[in-house]
Design a protein around this motif. Sequence first.
Motif, PDB file in Angstrom:
ATOM      1  N   ALA A  40       0.832  -1.210   0.000  1.00  0.00           N
ATOM      2  CA  ALA A  40       0.000   0.000   0.000  1.00  0.00           C
ATOM      3  C   ALA A  40       0.863   1.256   0.000  1.00  0.00           C
ATOM      4  O   ALA A  40       0.527   2.252  -0.657  1.00  0.00           O
ATOM      5  N   SER A  41       1.975   1.228   0.711  1.00  0.00           N
ATOM      6  CA  SER A  41       2.887   2.382   0.739  1.00  0.00           C
ATOM      7  C   SER A  41       3.482   2.633  -0.638  1.00  0.00           C
ATOM      8  O   SER A  41       3.538   3.775  -1.106  1.00  0.00           O
ATOM      9  N   PHE A  42       3.921   1.552  -1.307  1.00  0.00           N
ATOM     10  CA  PHE A  42       4.481   1.691  -2.653  1.00  0.00           C
ATOM     11  C   PHE A  42       3.429   2.224  -3.623  1.00  0.00           C
ATOM     12  O   PHE A  42       3.712   3.075  -4.471  1.00  0.00           O
ATOM     13  N   HIS A  43       2.200   1.713  -3.500  1.00  0.00           N
ATOM     14  CA  HIS A  43       1.143   2.161  -4.413  1.00  0.00           C
ATOM     15  C   HIS A  43       0.774   3.623  -4.162  1.00  0.00           C
ATOM     16  O   HIS A  43       0.559   4.384  -5.121  1.00  0.00           O
ATOM     17  N   TYR A  44       0.724   4.015  -2.906  1.00  0.00           N
ATOM     18  CA  TYR A  44       0.387   5.412  -2.593  1.00  0.00           C
ATOM     19  C   TYR A  44       1.457   6.356  -3.145  1.00  0.00           C
ATOM     20  O   TYR A  44       1.133   7.430  -3.674  1.00  0.00           O
ATOM     21  N   ALA A  45       2.724   5.947  -3.037  1.00  0.00           N
ATOM     22  CA  ALA A  45       3.803   6.774  -3.588  1.00  0.00           C
ATOM     23  C   ALA A  45       3.665   6.896  -5.106  1.00  0.00           C
ATOM     24  O   ALA A  45       3.862   7.974  -5.680  1.00  0.00           O
ATOM     25  N   TYR A  46       3.284   5.792  -5.756  1.00  0.00           N
ATOM     26  CA  TYR A  46       3.081   5.809  -7.214  1.00  0.00           C
ATOM     27  C   TYR A  46       1.919   6.717  -7.599  1.00  0.00           C
ATOM     28  O   TYR A  46       2.021   7.523  -8.534  1.00  0.00           O
ATOM     29  N   VAL A  47       0.801   6.603  -6.870  1.00  0.00           N
ATOM     30  CA  VAL A  47      -0.384   7.418  -7.173  1.00  0.00           C
ATOM     31  C   VAL A  47      -0.086   8.900  -6.984  1.00  0.00           C
ATOM     32  O   VAL A  47      -0.475   9.747  -7.802  1.00  0.00           O
ATOM     33  N   THR A  48       0.636   9.227  -5.915  1.00  0.00           N
ATOM     34  CA  THR A  48       0.978  10.623  -5.638  1.00  0.00           C
ATOM     35  C   THR A  48       1.890  11.203  -6.713  1.00  0.00           C
ATOM     36  O   THR A  48       1.699  12.329  -7.179  1.00  0.00           O
ATOM     37  N   LYS A  49       2.869  10.398  -7.151  1.00  0.00           N
ATOM     38  CA  LYS A  49       3.829  10.878  -8.134  1.00  0.00           C
ATOM     39  C   LYS A  49       3.216  10.994  -9.529  1.00  0.00           C
ATOM     40  O   LYS A  49       3.432  11.977 -10.240  1.00  0.00           O
ATOM     41  N   GLU A  50       2.439  10.002  -9.931  1.00  0.00           N
ATOM     42  CA  GLU A  50       1.896   9.956 -11.290  1.00  0.00           C
ATOM     43  C   GLU A  50       0.506  10.576 -11.393  1.00  0.00           C
ATOM     44  O   GLU A  50      -0.034  10.672 -12.507  1.00  0.00           O
ATOM     45  N   ARG A  51      -0.084  10.948 -10.250  1.00  0.00           N
ATOM     46  CA  ARG A  51      -1.439  11.527 -10.232  1.00  0.00           C
ATOM     47  C   ARG A  51      -2.452  10.592 -10.895  1.00  0.00           C
ATOM     48  O   ARG A  51      -3.248  10.996 -11.761  1.00  0.00           O
ATOM     49  N   LYS A  52      -2.426   9.349 -10.493  1.00  0.00           N
ATOM     50  CA  LYS A  52      -3.339   8.339 -11.009  1.00  0.00           C
ATOM     51  C   LYS A  52      -4.463   8.088 -10.008  1.00  0.00           C
ATOM     52  O   LYS A  52      -4.333   8.390  -8.814  1.00  0.00           O
ATOM     53  N   PRO A  53      -5.591   7.506 -10.468  1.00  0.00           N
ATOM     54  CA  PRO A  53      -6.667   7.137  -9.527  1.00  0.00           C
ATOM     55  C   PRO A  53      -6.175   6.109  -8.518  1.00  0.00           C
ATOM     56  O   PRO A  53      -5.347   5.260  -8.841  1.00  0.00           O
TER      57      PRO A  53
END
Length: 357
Positions: free
Chosen positions: A66-79
């Motif tokens: 979940a931490s890795f995914h949240y970092a990805y979502v924040t960086k790429e501005r994805k849903p």
Amino acid sequence: AIGYGSSATMPAATHYVQQLGAFCLLVVVQSFAILLFKLCQVSGRYTFSVPSSVCLTEVCKLVLAASFHYAYVTKERKPLFENVTPRIVLHYLGLALLYTLNNQLSFYVLEVADPGTLSLGKSLAPYLCALALRIVGQSIHRLQWVCVVIQCCALAIVNYDVCKGAGVLPWRAYELIALSTTITATTSVWNQLVIKGFDVPINLQNSIMYAISVVIAAASYAHEVTRPGSRETKGFLEGYTALASLLVLFQAFHGIAVSLVYRYADAIVKNFANSAVMAILFIVSAYFFALPTNLNSWLGVAIVLTTTYCYMNIALKLPAVEAAASAAALPGASVAPAAAGEKETARLLEEGTTPKA
């Protein structure tokens, strides 16, 4: 796409390095995890609750993914739940059930078997994975099949006691190892197909599966402690020593390492990693856990290691040879397809180098 690299979208050398790096990471993490299973036992029993350990492991995996995914979502501005459908959730419900069962089974297997023999038995999984992947349509060339079959034969040599005319362990141990190996092969292929078959970020997929696994593991613990006549009397966090805590942590890292192998390689490579783990744990088991050994078993180990080297250093590179031969068939190519493939194959076999992009 989900970010899976392939030889079609990146230089062959880069793709091979990623495959080898994921393989080595999994070998290191899995070696420590399986060894910790045995070291955590006191007089043949665990000081903590097995269901609670599985639950804590899934919680750690969930936090990491979940931490890795949240970092990805924040960086790429994805849903946050990009492309998630009920179908993929159902896939991971089935996977979570099998993974939770196999995680608990590993504890009981290591009460009747040593770490080296468990790893040897699980090294049979590449054959099952190769068979399943071929059924679902993945191309597997002849050298890959040769490596897998030779490895299975070597495993039989290691686990057979010629003096007794039987296995070196009780039949119950082999039955449990066979069940665990079958589940390992099934989940390996299933998880690979889901990761590569859905346009969902890999850490989001992992988060979904681990969230389901936490619920299943917690329910398993609650059922065990409330079941009439149950021998499970330990509290949820009771009996956790430093080694037991490390076991939980390395099991969590193992889940992340497996996902990397699925992303950059495939289920066969993931299970060939068990062969490298075997090399380490067989020696450890022979010297520290009194595993009976003889010339046959050591020769079998040597064959398994040689086959693993052949698969990782030669067989994995041969698909690039097929691609080079196909490219040579294009208009303007200076070398005939068959000649291009033969020359590249000869170079790989003689030098052991990665084909150029």
